[in-house]
Enzyme design. Structure first.
Site, PDB file in Angstrom:
ATOM      1  N   ASP A  10      34.254  26.359  32.948  1.00 16.57           N
ATOM      2  CA  ASP A  10      33.314  26.305  31.826  1.00 16.57           C
ATOM      3  C   ASP A  10      33.839  27.159  30.667  1.00 16.57           C
ATOM      4  OD1 ASP A  10      30.699  25.997  30.483  1.00 16.57           O
ATOM      5  OD2 ASP A  10      30.477  28.117  30.966  1.00 16.57           O
ATOM      6  N   ASP A  12      31.724  28.578  27.143  1.00 17.35           N
ATOM      7  CA  ASP A  12      30.876  29.642  26.611  1.00 17.35           C
ATOM      8  C   ASP A  12      30.145  30.381  27.727  1.00 17.35           C
ATOM      9  OD1 ASP A  12      29.638  31.289  24.814  1.00 17.35           O
ATOM     10  OD2 ASP A  12      28.800  29.689  23.584  1.00 17.35           O
TER      11      ASP A  12
END
EC number: 3.1.3.-
Length: 256
Positions: A10, A12
């Protein structure tokens, strides 16, 4: 400890926090690169192109190329092409989804399109909603890049793609197929790109509801890192636990 042959990562909250660098993330990804372990950055952001995503990562000193980025726009376009390779698509969305549609040999349509796709669109208008609704009523299959209701910004939480999607859902009574995390579709597409089997791939993220649930829904092992959305105190006994949980990506480097 199990050794994984591929990583889905992932962005952010895991690689950076908004405009802030996460130093441990740089070391983590550099270690993957140095040891020849394949990795792919997986994001629900449908507005950015892979190059734009990679450029942001590089600005944080994280080794990344556009080939190592897999967006929900890419997963959406590939999903449609698998359904109908010459499909026409009515798109509500920005550059990222429009580029992905074109790159997969699909064409843009209107009220008689084969598919309606909704991605985040910060210049949304009533007319865009109207055409989308008409196309769905005319039989178009309804796809949404992701169901995120709100997105965090420096201003606070703003309407996310799930909010835009809900307008078409309420108007037409038709539920969309969601592609992005926490759905398994984007994970399965990403693993095909990475070239690793589900049993040997680890999903790494900070958000239990999207990243970790996406891995769980796809049957993958998961690594929850508490540097973003989900803190240790947020985890309750009734939640399905991630395979691994750490406070910093530095803790995982010995296991790469």
């Amino acid at each position: 400890m199990k050794t994984y042959k591929g990583y889905l990562i992932d962005l952010d909250g895991t690689m950076y926090n908004g405009t802030e660098k996460i130093e441990e993330a740089c070391e983590f990804v550099r270690t993957l690169k140095d040891r020849g372990v394949p990795y792919l950055f997986v994001t629900n952001n449908s507005s950015r192109t892979p190059k734009q995503v990679a450029d942001k990562l590089v600005s944080f000193d994280i080794p990344a190329t556009e080939e190592q980025v897999f967006t929900t726009s890419m997963a959406t376009a590939q999903h449609i092409a698998q359904q109908k390779k010459d499909a026409s698509v009515y798109v509500i969305g920005e550059e990222g989804i429009r580029q992905a549609i074109e790159e997969n040999g699909l064409t843009f349509g209107g009220e008689n399109a084969d598919f309606v796709v909704v991605g985040i669109d910060r210049s949304i208008t009533y007319e865009k909603f109207a055409v989308g609704c008409l196309a769905i009523r005319n039989g178009a299959r309804f796809i949404s890049t992701n169901g995120d209701i709100a997105i965090p910004t420096e201003r606070g939480l703003l309407p996310g793609n799930g909010s835009l999607t809900s307008v078409l859902t309420v108007s037409t009574g038709v539920q969309p197929v969601f592609i992005g995390k926490p759905e398994s579709i984007i994970m399965e597409q990403a693993m095909r790109v990475l070239g690793t089997d589900v049993s040997e791939t680890l999903m790494v993220g900070d958000n239990y509801a999207t990243d970790i649930m996406a891995g769980i829904n796809a049957g993958m092992d998961t690594l929850l890192v508490h540097t973003g959305v989900t803190k240790r105190e947020h985890m309750t006994d009734d939640m399905e636990k991630p395979t691994h949980a750490i406070d910093s990506l530095t803790e995982w480097i010995p296991y790469i």
